[in-house]
Design a protein around this motif. Structure first.
Motif, PDB file in Angstrom:
ATOM      1  N   GLY A  18       0.982  -1.159  -0.040  1.00 34.80           N
ATOM      2  CA  GLY A  18      -0.071  -0.030   0.032  1.00 34.80           C
ATOM      3  C   GLY A  18       0.849   1.369  -0.059  1.00 34.80           C
ATOM      4  O   GLY A  18       0.247   2.419  -0.016  1.00 34.80           O
ATOM      5  N   LEU A  19       2.008   1.365  -0.167  1.00 32.27           N
ATOM      6  CA  LEU A  19       2.971   2.364  -0.144  1.00 32.27           C
ATOM      7  C   LEU A  19       3.676   2.690  -1.424  1.00 32.27           C
ATOM      8  O   LEU A  19       4.703   3.450  -1.397  1.00 32.27           O
ATOM      9  CB  LEU A  19       3.815   2.215   1.144  1.00 32.27           C
ATOM     10  N   GLU A  20       2.818   2.419  -2.362  1.00 32.04           N
ATOM     11  CA  GLU A  20       3.356   2.841  -3.886  1.00 32.04           C
ATOM     12  C   GLU A  20       3.697   4.315  -4.164  1.00 32.04           C
ATOM     13  O   GLU A  20       4.748   4.788  -4.712  1.00 32.04           O
ATOM     14  CB  GLU A  20       2.416   2.149  -4.833  1.00 32.04           C
ATOM     15  N   ASP A  21       2.768   4.996  -3.342  1.00 32.34           N
ATOM     16  CA  ASP A  21       3.203   6.607  -3.584  1.00 32.34           C
ATOM     17  C   ASP A  21       4.081   7.159  -3.040  1.00 32.34           C
ATOM     18  O   ASP A  21       4.852   7.835  -3.506  1.00 32.34           O
ATOM     19  CB  ASP A  21       1.604   7.304  -3.135  1.00 32.34           C
ATOM     20  N   ASP A  22       4.479   6.234  -1.999  1.00 30.92           N
ATOM     21  CA  ASP A  22       5.672   6.771  -1.190  1.00 30.92           C
ATOM     22  C   ASP A  22       6.956   6.341  -2.120  1.00 30.92           C
ATOM     23  O   ASP A  22       7.889   7.113  -2.433  1.00 30.92           O
ATOM     24  CB  ASP A  22       6.077   6.032   0.189  1.00 30.92           C
ATOM     25  N   ALA A  23       6.850   5.338  -2.872  1.00 27.88           N
ATOM     26  CA  ALA A  23       7.877   4.690  -3.594  1.00 27.88           C
ATOM     27  C   ALA A  23       8.041   5.877  -4.772  1.00 27.88           C
ATOM     28  O   ALA A  23       9.093   6.125  -5.216  1.00 27.88           O
ATOM     29  CB  ALA A  23       7.713   3.477  -4.031  1.00 27.88           C
ATOM     30  N   ARG A  24       6.881   6.242  -5.390  1.00 31.95           N
ATOM     31  CA  ARG A  24       6.780   7.253  -6.519  1.00 31.95           C
ATOM     32  C   ARG A  24       7.351   8.509  -6.118  1.00 31.95           C
ATOM     33  O   ARG A  24       8.231   9.147  -7.061  1.00 31.95           O
ATOM     34  CB  ARG A  24       5.478   7.435  -6.926  1.00 31.95           C
ATOM     35  N   VAL A  48       5.856  -1.315  -7.624  1.00 37.83           N
ATOM     36  CA  VAL A  48       5.742  -0.581  -8.577  1.00 37.83           C
ATOM     37  C   VAL A  48       7.221  -0.732  -9.363  1.00 37.83           C
ATOM     38  O   VAL A  48       8.200  -1.150  -8.596  1.00 37.83           O
ATOM     39  CB  VAL A  48       5.785   1.215  -8.225  1.00 37.83           C
ATOM     40  N   TRP A  49       7.400  -0.460 -10.582  1.00 38.35           N
ATOM     41  CA  TRP A  49       8.622  -0.479 -11.488  1.00 38.35           C
ATOM     42  C   TRP A  49       9.068   0.655 -11.830  1.00 38.35           C
ATOM     43  O   TRP A  49       8.405   1.801 -12.237  1.00 38.35           O
ATOM     44  CB  TRP A  49       8.363  -1.667 -12.667  1.00 38.35           C
TER      45      TRP A  49
END
Length: 122
Positions: A18-24, A48-49
């Motif tokens: 659920g932390l894809e936005d942090d990765a982005r 996310v890639w």
């Protein structure tokens, strides 16, 4: 041997669900990686890639999540002193490590605690 291993295709790091936005925000906005759309069958897994030039980095969801504190990818940087100044301007902390002869290198933790190495050979 009748086969050849040519290169690393990509590196995968783990991240919490659920932390894809942090990765982005970190990999995309701060480090300048471009997001790569995941193939449809893999999207439901989360993560996310990214890519930047020839460097391909995948972040995959792992539950339970444990950050990689020792194992890490190392990214070669041109003009690492400017990179350090940039990280300072973005409030990204790093640790200088002068234990590798011939290398100016630092370690950064991503938002999930994974260790990342950045170095320039001098």
């Amino acid at each position: 041997m009748s086969f050849t291993i040519n290169k690393i295709d990509h590196v995968q790091l783990a991240m919490p669900k659920g932390l894809e936005d942090d990765a982005r925000r970190f990999y995309g906005e701060i480090l300048g990686f471009e997001e790569v759309e995941k193939p449809e069958p893999l999207r439901k897994r989360g993560g996310v890639w990214f890519r930047k030039g020839a460097v391909h980095l995948h972040l995959g969801v792992e539950e339970p999540f444990v950050p990689a504190k020792k194992a890490h990818p190392a990214f070669e940087v041109h003009e690492i002193e400017e990179f350090k100044s940039y990280l300072n301007s973005q409030a990204v902390e790093y640790t200088v490590d002068d234990n590798l002869p011939g290398a100016n290198r630092i370690y950064v933790s991503d938002p999930f605690g994974n260790r990342l190495e950045f170095l320039e050979w001098v």
